[in-house]
Design an enzyme around this catalytic site. Structure first.
Site, short mmCIF file in Angstrom:
data_model
loop_
_atom_site.label_atom_id
_atom_site.label_comp_id
_atom_site.label_asym_id
_atom_site.label_seq_id
_atom_site.Cartn_x
_atom_site.Cartn_y
_atom_site.Cartn_z
N SER A 191 0.97 -1.10 0.15
CA SER A 191 -0.04 0.07 -0.06
C SER A 191 0.58 1.17 0.03
O SER A 191 1.44 1.45 1.00
CB SER A 191 -0.85 0.01 1.21
OG SER A 191 -1.58 1.15 1.29
N LYS A 235 -0.98 -1.20 -4.42
CA LYS A 235 -2.20 -0.14 -4.14
C LYS A 235 -1.64 0.97 -4.04
O LYS A 235 -0.59 1.36 -3.35
CB LYS A 235 -2.81 -0.82 -2.83
CG LYS A 235 -3.81 0.30 -2.07
CD LYS A 235 -4.47 -0.53 -0.91
CE LYS A 235 -4.44 0.21 0.25
NZ LYS A 235 -5.29 -0.73 1.28
N LYS A 262 -2.86 4.93 -3.08
CA LYS A 262 -3.76 6.02 -2.05
C LYS A 262 -3.90 7.16 -3.04
O LYS A 262 -3.05 7.61 -3.77
CB LYS A 262 -3.16 6.34 -0.77
CG LYS A 262 -2.71 5.29 0.10
CD LYS A 262 -4.18 4.88 0.77
CE LYS A 262 -3.95 3.84 2.19
NZ LYS A 262 -5.08 3.61 2.47
N ASP A 282 -7.02 3.20 -3.60
CA ASP A 282 -7.78 3.36 -2.20
C ASP A 282 -7.75 4.87 -1.85
O ASP A 282 -7.00 5.66 -1.81
CB ASP A 282 -6.91 2.72 -1.03
CG ASP A 282 -7.70 2.62 0.40
OD1 ASP A 282 -8.95 3.02 0.33
OD2 ASP A 282 -6.98 1.97 1.22
N GLU A 305 -11.06 0.98 -3.97
CA GLU A 305 -11.14 0.67 -2.35
C GLU A 305 -11.89 1.77 -1.65
O GLU A 305 -11.28 2.90 -1.81
CB GLU A 305 -9.95 0.08 -1.59
CG GLU A 305 -10.08 -0.26 -0.30
CD GLU A 305 -8.69 -0.67 0.41
OE1 GLU A 305 -7.90 -1.05 -0.26
OE2 GLU A 305 -8.80 -0.85 1.61
N ASP A 349 -13.77 -1.32 2.84
CA ASP A 349 -12.76 -1.46 4.12
C ASP A 349 -13.55 -0.78 5.43
O ASP A 349 -13.98 -1.56 5.95
CB ASP A 349 -11.49 -0.64 3.54
CG ASP A 349 -10.47 -0.56 4.80
OD1 ASP A 349 -10.63 -0.87 5.81
OD2 ASP A 349 -9.52 -0.01 4.52
N LYS A 370 -9.89 -6.67 7.74
CA LYS A 370 -8.97 -6.29 8.76
C LYS A 370 -9.47 -6.91 10.06
O LYS A 370 -10.46 -6.35 10.42
CB LYS A 370 -8.53 -4.70 9.04
CG LYS A 370 -7.96 -3.96 7.66
CD LYS A 370 -7.83 -2.52 8.13
CE LYS A 370 -7.45 -1.77 6.71
NZ LYS A 370 -7.32 -0.54 6.90
N GLY A 416 -4.24 -4.06 6.08
CA GLY A 416 -3.27 -3.78 7.26
C GLY A 416 -3.40 -2.49 7.84
O GLY A 416 -4.06 -1.73 7.12
O1 OSB Z 1 -6.94 1.98 4.22
O2 OSB Z 1 -6.12 0.26 4.16
C1 OSB Z 1 -6.15 1.41 4.68
C2 OSB Z 1 -3.16 2.19 6.75
C3 OSB Z 1 -3.38 2.73 7.87
C4 OSB Z 1 -4.95 3.32 7.46
C5 OSB Z 1 -5.94 2.79 6.78
C6 OSB Z 1 -5.25 1.95 5.56
C7 OSB Z 1 -3.94 1.75 5.67
C8 OSB Z 1 -2.95 1.02 4.49
C9 OSB Z 1 -1.67 0.50 4.79
O3 OSB Z 1 -3.61 0.98 3.38
C10 OSB Z 1 -1.81 -1.07 5.08
C11 OSB Z 1 -0.47 -1.69 5.47
O4 OSB Z 1 0.66 -1.36 4.75
O5 OSB Z 1 -0.31 -1.97 6.75
MG MG Z 2 -8.38 1.03 2.99
#
Ligand code: OSB
Ligand code: MG
Length: 379
Positions: A146, A172, A174, A199, A224, A249, A273, A301
């Site tokens: 991510s 992924k 953001k 995402d 996402e 999510d 999660k 995560g």
């Molecule tokens: O939206 O999935 C998410 C991290 C913190 C809060 C929300 C998200 C995330 C990540 C990172 O996308 C996932 C990771 O690398 O652990």
């Molecule tokens: Mg997410």
């Protein structure tokens, strides 16, 4: 599957000698930005449970702020200390504990912290790795990454290039309002063949449907959480206007949410999660329900320390997890973690499941002491 969860629910909690709560803060290698927040470090509440010489751990995935989810480190502390831990008694089973927890509305992150620690404890007492306690054989776990919102498109392209070279199976990125279509287009142009997804962490509304439809041109595996955390119904309307599958999510807190989302057609994929939905038992229920309806799931995560990361890896041995999750190498997040060994990618981009009893990773006591802000004895 039903039988796996039944066996889990029948496990006795057993004697508990002591419970401590620790707050740790680990600096990130680089700040991590999503549409609603930027974090420069990982702050986490940890629960340490001691039982007849066995030490077990649970990590709460709540952030110090309510910018991803409503729970925070301090709400989790309050709910754990004042409402959840008093329900934990040695003579009851995990199933009975879960029933007791239902009286506390929401607070899945606080609930998962205890559930995770108790499953670590039970697995360690039985000499089983956590995946075996859950009923699954170890298997190589495909990795995904991510990538946070970068300052510039160039930095994004460099980061994606590095990730592809490392062997991640799925990338992924953001996105947020004003930093979306052009960025996705740039990545797709440079990497035509990678499994790519975006995402938004809820940054858009239904009024943005026409804008989001532009993303259909880039062959994303999914988008996402484009809309806000409470917008399950709105996601069902958006999905009708997009060809790209939507993934939920932060809208999914429970099996009931997953049912509503799937049956409404609000998503075609779910990011599970376990630390957000109350723990491993509820996560596996969601995974089973979704899979039976041809909605694939993957493990998200929360930038966890090695404790929570290990739990997510063990969970992904369940055959429901068919899509690479957001479990990446430790070195992407931290120069120093509080457990060893770190998570590393094999040459083929797979992660090995830690094989010791319980979560299978050892606490690095020096590192833990170094990063601990406070410790409180709770029992
Ligand atoms: O939206 O999935 C998410 C991290 C913190 C809060 C929300 C998200 C995330 C990540 C990172 O996308 C996932 C990771 O690398 O652990
Ligand atoms: Mg997410």
């Amino acid at each position: 599957m039903g039988s796996v969860l039944t066996t889990l629910a029948e496990r006795l909690i057993g004697p508990i000698d002591r419970i401590d709560q620790l707050i740790v803060r680990l600096p990130f290698v680089k700040p991590f930005s999503i549409s609603s927040a930027t974090w420069t470090c990982k702050e986490a509440l940890l629960l340490r449970i001691e039982s007849e010489g066995v030490t077990a751990w649970g990590e709460c995935v709540a952030d110090p702020d309510p910018y991803y989810a409503s729970e925070t480190t301090r709400t989790a502390e309050h709910i754990l200390r004042d409402f959840l831990l008093p329900l934990v008694e040695s003579h009851i089973t995990m199933g009975v504990l879960e029933e007791r927890f239902r009286r506390v509305r929401g607070h899945g992150m606080a609930k998962a912290t205890i559930e995770n620690a108790l499953f670590d404890l039970i697995a360690k007492r039985e000499g089983l790795p956590l995946h075996a306690l859950l009923g699954y054989d170890a298997r190589p776990i495909p990795s995904g990454i991510s990538i946070g919102i970068q300052e510039t498109a160039e930095e994004l392209l460099d980061t994606v290039e590095e990730a592809v070279a490392s062997g991640y199976h799925r990338i992924k990125m953001k996105i947020r309002r004003g930093c979306d279509v052009d960025r996705v287009a740039a990545v797709r142009e440079r990497f035509p063949a990678i499994a790519l997804m975006a995402d938004a962490n809820g940054d858009y509304t239904l009024n943005d449907a026409a804008h989001l439809r532009q993303l259909d041109a880039f062959g994303l595996t999914m988008i996402e959480q484009p809309l806000s955390y409470s917008d399950i119904y709105e996601h069902s309307l958006l999905q009708q206007q997009l060809t790209t599958p939507l993934c939920l999510d932060e809208s999914i807190h429970s099996l009931a949410d997953a049912r509503a989302a799937i049956d409404l057609g609000a998503c075609r994929v779910i990011n599970i999660k376990q630390g957000r939905v109350g723990g491993l038992a509820e996560a596996l229920r969601i995974a089973e329900y979704a899979t039976a309806r041809d909605v694939p799931v993957w493990s998200g995560g929360m930038d966890e320390t090695g404790i929570g990361r290990a739990v997510n890896i063990h969970m992904q041995t369940a055959p429901f997890f068919t899509i690479p999750g957001d479990t990446s190498e430790t070195s992407r997040y931290f120069t120093r973690d509080i457990v060893h060994p770190p998570v590393v990618l094999g040459a083929d981009g797979f992660i090995a499941v830690p094989e010791g009893p319980g979560i299978g990773v050892q606490i690095d006591e020096d590192a833990l002491q170094h990063f601990t802000l406070e410790t409180k004895r709770l029992r």
